[in-house]
Design a protein around this motif. Structure first.
Motif, PDB file in Angstrom:
ATOM      1  N   GLY A   1       0.779  -1.228   0.000  1.00  0.00           N
ATOM      2  CA  GLY A   1       0.000   0.000   0.000  1.00  0.00           C
ATOM      3  C   GLY A   1       0.811   1.278   0.000  1.00  0.00           C
ATOM      4  N   HIS A   2       2.139   1.184  -0.002  1.00  0.00           N
ATOM      5  CA  HIS A   2       3.014   2.355   0.027  1.00  0.00           C
ATOM      6  C   HIS A   2       3.729   2.505  -1.317  1.00  0.00           C
ATOM      7  N   LEU A   3       3.810   3.745  -1.825  1.00  0.00           N
ATOM      8  CA  LEU A   3       4.422   3.984  -3.130  1.00  0.00           C
ATOM      9  C   LEU A   3       5.938   4.166  -3.059  1.00  0.00           C
ATOM     10  N   GLY A   4       6.481   4.342  -1.852  1.00  0.00           N
ATOM     11  CA  GLY A   4       7.924   4.489  -1.743  1.00  0.00           C
ATOM     12  C   GLY A   4       8.385   5.906  -2.061  1.00  0.00           C
ATOM     13  N   ASP A   5       9.660   6.050  -2.365  1.00  0.00           N
ATOM     14  CA  ASP A   5      10.260   7.387  -2.470  1.00  0.00           C
ATOM     15  C   ASP A   5      10.781   7.734  -3.862  1.00  0.00           C
ATOM     16  N   THR A   6      10.265   7.067  -4.905  1.00  0.00           N
ATOM     17  CA  THR A   6      10.811   7.308  -6.246  1.00  0.00           C
ATOM     18  C   THR A   6       9.867   8.077  -7.164  1.00  0.00           C
ATOM     19  N   TYR A   7       8.688   8.438  -6.709  1.00  0.00           N
ATOM     20  CA  TYR A   7       7.698   9.036  -7.610  1.00  0.00           C
ATOM     21  C   TYR A   7       7.605  10.555  -7.506  1.00  0.00           C
ATOM     22  N   GLY A   8       8.341  11.162  -6.582  1.00  0.00           N
ATOM     23  CA  GLY A   8       8.425  12.617  -6.554  1.00  0.00           C
ATOM     24  C   GLY A   8       7.356  13.314  -5.747  1.00  0.00           C
ATOM     25  N   CYS A   9       6.441  12.585  -5.115  1.00  0.00           N
ATOM     26  CA  CYS A   9       5.437  13.222  -4.262  1.00  0.00           C
ATOM     27  C   CYS A   9       5.948  13.218  -2.820  1.00  0.00           C
ATOM     28  N   PRO A  10       6.158  14.375  -2.221  1.00  0.00           N
ATOM     29  CA  PRO A  10       6.766  14.416  -0.874  1.00  0.00           C
ATOM     30  C   PRO A  10       5.904  13.799   0.205  1.00  0.00           C
ATOM     31  N   ASN A  11       4.604  13.628  -0.066  1.00  0.00           N
ATOM     32  CA  ASN A  11       3.716  13.073   0.956  1.00  0.00           C
ATOM     33  C   ASN A  11       3.590  11.559   0.886  1.00  0.00           C
ATOM     34  N   ASP A  12       4.177  10.938  -0.132  1.00  0.00           N
ATOM     35  CA  ASP A  12       4.079   9.483  -0.234  1.00  0.00           C
ATOM     36  C   ASP A  12       4.831   8.809   0.899  1.00  0.00           C
ATOM     37  N   THR A  13       4.323   7.674   1.341  1.00  0.00           N
ATOM     38  CA  THR A  13       4.943   6.927   2.426  1.00  0.00           C
ATOM     39  C   THR A  13       5.709   5.738   1.871  1.00  0.00           C
ATOM     40  N   ILE A  14       6.614   5.203   2.687  1.00  0.00           N
ATOM     41  CA  ILE A  14       7.423   4.063   2.285  1.00  0.00           C
ATOM     42  C   ILE A  14       7.277   2.969   3.338  1.00  0.00           C
ATOM     43  N   PHE A  15       7.103   1.741   2.891  1.00  0.00           N
ATOM     44  CA  PHE A  15       6.960   0.626   3.824  1.00  0.00           C
ATOM     45  C   PHE A  15       8.324   0.291   4.437  1.00  0.00           C
ATOM     46  N   ARG A  16       8.349   0.108   5.747  1.00  0.00           N
ATOM     47  CA  ARG A  16       9.581  -0.235   6.465  1.00  0.00           C
ATOM     48  C   ARG A  16       9.389  -1.565   7.188  1.00  0.00           C
ATOM     49  N   MET A  17      10.323  -2.460   6.978  1.00  0.00           N
ATOM     50  CA  MET A  17      10.343  -3.733   7.694  1.00  0.00           C
ATOM     51  C   MET A  17      11.514  -3.707   8.666  1.00  0.00           C
ATOM     52  N   GLN A  18      11.221  -3.692   9.961  1.00  0.00           N
ATOM     53  CA  GLN A  18      12.287  -3.640  10.962  1.00  0.00           C
ATOM     54  C   GLN A  18      12.789  -5.043  11.260  1.00  0.00           C
ATOM     55  N   VAL A  19      14.117  -5.204  11.270  1.00  0.00           N
ATOM     56  CA  VAL A  19      14.733  -6.520  11.487  1.00  0.00           C
ATOM     57  C   VAL A  19      15.834  -6.399  12.534  1.00  0.00           C
TER      58      VAL A  19
END
Length: 567
Positions: free
Chosen positions: A198-216
């Motif tokens: 459900g997250h678009l990540g950080d490559t599309y240029g929209c500053p409000n987009d979120t990125i999925f993080r998997m903590q390990v």
């Protein structure tokens, strides 16, 4: 003393018997899905879309092997839909399989329907999704099947698991997209972006987009449950500086192997082990489409973060993710060729058909159909053996079960192409038109079946992810060019073929599948590129009842099935 000893033995045997029942028991689970429109903001755009329980992706179902799951689906939206439990065989129970107008009519707004999802030998990761037009683009989620209570993993138990769902994101409404395509006779729009959980990540240029993080945590091992829920895109997936060990595909264990990347088609699932054995830090996970078509999808990289505990700082560039280029067919074929069935006890016993009762040879094509209202006078279509599937106005299963098939479907789907030509060669001068029909293949119970799926050069000439409901099949062979039924079977892998439910038919090539028709019912087969299924790249397999109650279709639910509008 003898009586006391006998009583003790009887008591002990009783305890052991009850213990064995507890160890072997299958549980029953209940879920409620409330499906309604909700607003989501991504790519700097807000839109309303149909989702389950206000979430995108939808809720995860998590059960054990052999369990039964009841899912009460409440339609609080604006139009009808159905839900399919992708990869669940549903033994003798096509009533809850889900494809619209094949096994049921849509669940209408303001009504509900309870699915009974019966698990058998599936183990690992599957998924569920809507099965009506393009509604699955937002109505989908994971279906996790853990080992049975008395079983373990066939590898060291991972420290944790994480679902990874690869998705297509459209800024526009799905129904609007397909209605526009219908009205204009054009191909449906391409996605605006791709998403991970459900997250678009950080490559599309929209500053409000979120990125999925998997903590390990350092030195721990994680089981990734990867699902390709994309609408029309096969995908590569990789994690920077981390190797992936493939352990299962389509809810069946495979012989383990390690790779820097995976390739996964729409509809497929893959279980992958990854060890957090690198220096503490943040590492990109990423996906990009793979295509072997002349009509490629947007070539975007979508990112997520594999984040070690207490690590902060920069990530570097997304281009560092070890993803093959989007048209790297060698990388895709090289990965797929390494997948082999595992003979571990947690898998069903290997039983590959050798003496075939029914051969089905299917040529896959994209075509055209006349369209008076379209700007070009024709519209895109797709076909199997030159039959473009036409969905009826009532569902095929009830027509078959009630023996009232007239006007609903026929049982004369061609078992071979009506015309033989150089399928993968130059097609100049060949008629690209097809004909519509609701034509099914009828199989006798227990028949050993071989299906050869042949790609053709029609349209973009690319590959196709073909999914068969109600079965897993043995993927016994593939090759490039036109299938030769004399020489090619000698190349089959009948020793350890993958046991899967969705297969990639390569551009300019063919695949061979085998299974026993031991699941009575009405079962859909279709391309899992949504635009191709929408155009008619579908058919139906009907498996007749056997000679006993246990080899016959279960009766329909006592509470009834959804009614078709107008019925």
């Amino acid at each position: 003393m003898g009586l006391l000893k006998h009583g003790f033995v009887t008591w002990l045997l009783g305890i052991l018997f009850l213990s064995s029942l507890l160890l072997c028991r299958a549980d029953v689970h209940y879920y409620d899905f409330f499906v309604r429109e909700s607003n989501f903001t991504k790519f700097c755009t807000t839109k309303s879309m149909l989702v389950v329980n206000e979430s995108y992706p939808g809720p995860e179902i998590r059960v054990h092997k052999g369990d039964t799951v009841f899912v009460n689906v409440h339609n609080q939206g604006n139009y009808g839909f159905t839900v399919h439990w992708h990869g669940v065989k549903q033994p003798r129970n096509p009533w809850s399989d889900g494809p619209e107008y094949v096994t049921q009519c849509p669940i209408q707004p303001g009504t509900n329907f309870t699915y009974e999802v019966i698990l058998s030998d599936e183990i690992g990761t599957l998924w569920w999704h809507a099965h009506s037009d393009w509604t699955r683009g937002s109505v989908h989620g994971a279906f996790v099947i853990l080992p049975a209570e008395n079983e373990t993993y066939p590898f060291q138990t991972p420290d944790a698991d994480q679902t990874i769902i690869l998705q297509s994101w459209y800024n526009r409404d799905f129904l609007e997209i397909i209605n526009e395509a219908r009205a204009t006779g054009t191909a449906p729009a391409q996605p605006d972006a791709y998403a991970i959980n459900g997250h678009l990540g950080d490559t599309y240029g929209c500053p409000n987009d979120t990125i999925f993080r998997m903590q390990v945590d350092y030195q721990k091992t994680y089981l990734l449950r990867i699902i390709n829920a994309a609408m029309n895109e096969e995908n590569f997936f990789a994690i920077t500086n981390h190797s992936l060990t493939v352990v299962a595909q389509d809810a069946s264990y495979v012989q383990r192997f390690t790779s820097d990347y995976i390739v996964i088609t729409p509809g497929q699932t893959m279980d992958v082990l990854v060890s957090a054995n690198q220096n503490n830090g943040l590492y990109y996970m990423g996906t990009r489409p793979f295509t072997d078509s002349a009509a490629p999808p947007p070539n975007n990289i979508t990112t997520a973060i594999f984040q070690y505990t207490n690590s902060y700082g920069g990530l570097g560039n997304a281009s560092s993710i070890p993803l093959p280029v989007t048209n790297d067919t060698d990388a895709a074929r090289g990965f797929t060729s390494r997948i082999r069935n595992s003979n571990v006890t947690q898998n069903p016993q290997l039983h590959v058909p050798t003496d075939i009762d029914r051969h089905v040879y299917i040529a896959i094509a994209t075509n055209n159909l006349p369209c008076d209202n379209c700007t070009t006078g024709s519209r895109p279509a797709a076909s199997l053996n030159n039959v473009s599937f036409l969905f009826p106005q009532t569902d095929i299963l009830q027509a078959y079960y009630n023996r009232s098939i007239n006007g609903v479907f026929t049982t004369d789907f061609p078992l071979e192409p009506p015309v033989y030509y150089n399928f993968t060669g130059e097609l100049a001068g060949l008629n690209t038109n097809t004909s519509e029909g609701t034509r099914a293949v009828v199989l006798n119970y227990g028949e050993a079946v071989e299906i050869v799926l042949q790609a053709t050069s029609f349209g973009g000439g690319g590959g196709h992810p073909i999914h068969l409901h109600g079965f897993s099949f043995y993927f016994v062979g593939y090759g490039l060019g036109n299938f030769n039924n004399v020489t090619d079977p000698s190349t089959y892998n009948l020793v350890d073929p993958p046991f899967i439910n969705t297969v990639h038919v390569p551009r300019g090539g063919w695949v061979a599948l085998r299974f026993f028709a031991e699941n009575p019912g009405v079962w859909f087969m279709h391309c899992h590129f949504e635009r191709h299924s929408f155009w008619g790249m579908d058919t139906v397999f009907i498996v007749k009842n056997g000679t006993t109650v246990d080899t016959s279709i279960l009766p329909p639910p006592a509470t009834g099935m959804p009614r078709c509008s107008g019925n």
